[in-house]
Write an enzyme that holds these catalytic residues in place. Sequence first.
Site, mmCIF file in Angstrom:
data_model
loop_
_atom_site.group_PDB
_atom_site.id
_atom_site.type_symbol
_atom_site.label_atom_id
_atom_site.label_comp_id
_atom_site.label_asym_id
_atom_site.label_seq_id
_atom_site.Cartn_x
_atom_site.Cartn_y
_atom_site.Cartn_z
ATOM 1 C CB CYS A 1 -39.952 -2.552 72.297
ATOM 2 S SG CYS A 1 -41.349 -2.459 73.860
ATOM 3 C CB CYS B 1 -43.142 -6.583 74.221
ATOM 4 S SG CYS B 1 -43.184 -5.582 72.477
ATOM 5 C CB CYS C 1 -43.462 -2.631 76.896
ATOM 6 S SG CYS C 1 -44.551 -3.087 75.609
ATOM 7 C CE LYS D 1 -47.096 0.402 70.654
ATOM 8 N NZ LYS D 1 -45.792 -0.271 70.756
ATOM 9 N NE ARG E 1 -49.935 -7.025 71.105
ATOM 10 C CZ ARG E 1 -50.904 -6.262 71.810
ATOM 11 N NH1 ARG E 1 -51.816 -6.772 72.351
ATOM 12 N NH2 ARG E 1 -50.627 -4.888 71.922
ATOM 13 N NE ARG F 1 -47.899 -4.423 73.853
ATOM 14 C CZ ARG F 1 -47.300 -5.741 74.410
ATOM 15 N NH1 ARG F 1 -46.990 -5.935 75.668
ATOM 16 N NH2 ARG F 1 -46.746 -6.632 73.260
ATOM 17 C CD GLU G 1 -47.224 10.378 76.261
ATOM 18 O OE1 GLU G 1 -45.860 10.519 76.095
ATOM 19 O OE2 GLU G 1 -47.744 9.537 77.157
ATOM 20 C CE LYS H 1 -47.462 0.396 66.553
ATOM 21 N NZ LYS H 1 -46.098 -0.110 67.485
ATOM 22 C CB SER I 1 -50.072 -5.822 62.118
ATOM 23 O OG SER I 1 -50.615 -5.673 63.447
ATOM 24 C CE1 TYR J 1 -45.300 -5.170 59.538
ATOM 25 C CE2 TYR J 1 -47.246 -3.812 59.730
ATOM 26 C CZ TYR J 1 -46.019 -4.651 60.560
ATOM 27 O OH TYR J 1 -45.672 -4.630 61.869
HETATM 28 C C1 PBG Z 1 -44.345 -3.282 70.686
HETATM 29 C C2 PBG Z 1 -44.584 -3.031 69.363
HETATM 30 C C3 PBG Z 1 -46.032 -3.071 68.732
HETATM 31 C C4 PBG Z 1 -46.113 -2.924 67.556
HETATM 32 C C5 PBG Z 1 -44.888 -2.413 67.144
HETATM 33 N N1 PBG Z 1 -44.254 -2.351 68.359
HETATM 34 C C6 PBG Z 1 -47.187 -3.931 69.530
HETATM 35 C C7 PBG Z 1 -47.692 -3.421 70.637
HETATM 36 O O1 PBG Z 1 -47.489 -2.532 71.166
HETATM 37 O O2 PBG Z 1 -48.332 -4.509 71.424
HETATM 38 C C8 PBG Z 1 -47.395 -3.180 66.584
HETATM 39 C C9 PBG Z 1 -47.028 -2.691 65.174
HETATM 40 C C10 PBG Z 1 -47.990 -3.389 64.439
HETATM 41 O O3 PBG Z 1 -49.206 -3.842 64.837
HETATM 42 O O4 PBG Z 1 -47.728 -3.581 63.179
HETATM 43 N N2 PBG Z 1 -42.811 -3.073 70.829
#
Ligand code: PBG
Length: 325
Positions: free
Chosen positions: A122, A124, A132, A197, A207, A219, A235, A250, A276, A315
């Site tokens: 990505c 970002c 992104c 996603k 972030r 986003r 998708e 996700k 996260s 994690y």
């Molecule tokens: C963006 C990306 C994100 C996460 C993984 N890849 C954040 C977003 O889309 O803003 C989030 C993963 C997480 O929260 O653990 N490339």
Amino acid sequence: MTPFPTERPRRLRSTWALRAAFAETRLHPANLIAPLFLKAGIDAPVPIASMPGVVQHTRDSARKEARALAGLGVSGVLLFGVPARKDPLGTEAHSPTGVIQQAIRAIKDEVSDEMAVIADLCLCEYTDHGHCGLLAGDEVDNDSTIEVYGQIACSQAQAGADVVAPSGMMDGQVKAIRAALDDSGFEHTPILSYAVKYASSFYGPFRDAAEGAPRFGDRRSHQQDPANYREALREAQLDIGEGADALMVKPALGYLDIVRAVKDHFNYPVATYSVSGEYSMIKAAAANGWLDERAAVLEALTSMRRAGADLIVTYSARSAAEWLS
Ligand code: PBG
């Protein structure tokens, strides 16, 4: 004799040995993938305040972590790079000497074929505006962005990535990446697509870890609405048509109905990303003595497996693998 139904489901739950023998779902370290953050220009790991136990790694500490994870039987690592320099085009994302390319080489050198090295793909983390993709005005421009994704994929494959995992939710990204990889002789590099996603508030702590918060806006122009189910199947269908080898859903916990639906509809390998916020919620509750971390993590991961996930990005991979072994 007292009349009683012949069915007594409690029989098979009556001892730990019976419960274990009749468990319908297994959780194994090989089901787990550990995300690792690599930061350029630091000489010691940096803890992430909102994700206790998670750090931004140096190349060396990531290498050691990968070694430990491989030893525990974890299947793979998912790498995120945090570059020293960001620019509007995210140039560092496809530099042969970029933070992620160097990390891929170092980790591959360490673990060889014991574990899969998966590169998150990505922009970002690499753009100074935190979006992104490339911008046209204040909008993320889809079609120029997917061209750059193709370049990033090739540089990651060149560095030795076993899998590339596009997470930007641009239309046509899998097709563009597949074409670029094939043109450069990487026809054997698989694509694990973040096909589904959602625009989720549970990405908050990430972030901080990836330093990729958008400077303005959000986003929602490209990530999905949490209200939508049919859109997720669409998708996934599109990404399969474009050449995805495996599909990711996700976040995980709030979206297990989607994991199950994607698995049942397409019968493709399915991964889910326990994000996260899911991690930090359990950590925070455990730190307050409100939840038993080990029990809560293993229950959540088992639920993701029960929903149909073959692989879980988490994690908690290292702790869970230790608890399971
Ligand atoms: C963006 C990306 C994100 C996460 C993984 N890849 C954040 C977003 O889309 O803003 C989030 C993963 C997480 O929260 O653990 N490339």
